[in-house]
Design an enzyme around this catalytic site. Sequence first.
Site, short mmCIF file in Angstrom:
data_model
loop_
_atom_site.label_atom_id
_atom_site.label_comp_id
_atom_site.label_asym_id
_atom_site.label_seq_id
_atom_site.Cartn_x
_atom_site.Cartn_y
_atom_site.Cartn_z
N THR A 98 -10.41 -69.18 -35.04
CA THR A 98 -9.67 -70.44 -35.13
C THR A 98 -8.68 -70.44 -33.98
O THR A 98 -7.75 -69.64 -33.94
CB THR A 98 -8.94 -70.55 -36.48
OG1 THR A 98 -9.91 -70.53 -37.53
CG2 THR A 98 -8.13 -71.84 -36.55
N LYS A 173 -11.38 -77.70 -37.61
CA LYS A 173 -10.77 -76.56 -38.32
C LYS A 173 -9.28 -76.81 -38.53
O LYS A 173 -8.72 -76.40 -39.55
CB LYS A 173 -10.97 -75.27 -37.52
CG LYS A 173 -10.44 -74.01 -38.24
CD LYS A 173 -11.13 -73.77 -39.57
CE LYS A 173 -10.51 -72.61 -40.35
NZ LYS A 173 -10.80 -71.29 -39.78
N LYS A 241 -0.22 -69.03 -37.22
CA LYS A 241 -0.78 -69.33 -35.90
C LYS A 241 -1.52 -70.66 -35.91
O LYS A 241 -1.35 -71.50 -35.01
CB LYS A 241 -1.71 -68.19 -35.48
CG LYS A 241 -2.47 -68.42 -34.18
CD LYS A 241 -3.92 -68.88 -34.42
CE LYS A 241 -4.74 -67.84 -35.16
NZ LYS A 241 -6.16 -68.26 -35.30
#
Length: 288
Positions: A98, A173, A241
């Site tokens: 990701t 995502k 993140k």
Amino acid sequence: MEAKKIGFVGTGVMGASIVKHLISAGHEVTIYTRTKSKADALISLGAKWAATPAEASKGQQIIFTMVGYPIDVEEVYNGEQGIFSSATAGTIVVDMTTSEPTLAQKLYAQAKEMGIHSLDAPVSGGDIGAKNGTLSLMIGGDQEVFEQLKPIFEVFGENIVYQGNAGAGQHTKMCNQIVIASGMIGVCESMAYGLSAGLKMEDVLRSITAGAAGSWSLSNLAPRILNEDLDPGFYIKHIIKDMKIALDEAERMNLQLPGLSLAKSMYDKLLEEGYGENGTQALIKYYR
């Protein structure tokens, strides 16, 4: 399905299970991860060990990457011993980290100049989905390359959707991570409320998982909360993140996401308190 020569860089919580599925399907898999001892179980199953990402990529038809952060993606592709130093024309590289949509677009452009095909293919489903081979995959890149690789994706995934040009998989995502990060607030507040009210939470979950409140997180992570199981299906340090990536992209689009901003502030506090290596369900600690 014809057996392929596959390189796989990054065999963490999810990557290791994906490699197992590829080996079980008869593919020849060469792996690289920073700590070799963590790959011993895969080597015992037949995976070949490589000392660098470049070595893992040499002579492979397909190269998967699944590492931690965008800076790690940059390193495994463009570092001195990176994938692009050894991969040859006709190879397909697939980044399942990701990561940043802009980085996916950059890698696509670099790969194209070398005659290499590049897909961004982040996944969802956590450690359970990886173990069961039921991951959801969100694919960006050239559609014909996606179609070529779909039988490989089906080895470890179920819900496999082509999203569009390079970067589209990563943008999708981000949509997924926004729901997960913000949704965990609801899951944890529900658990905290029910426990404070003295309810038998196993019975509560039997009622609410089957109704309009039902979600993957409620069904799979709420029981872990009740069992005080904070082991990571997905690390807090990694969801932070991802939230930062989504907020940065939203800012570029002049879009405000107050719910996501709140979730990030809550997870940031847990990171400061030492919960970064725990799973996202450790958000319950915010309420205790």
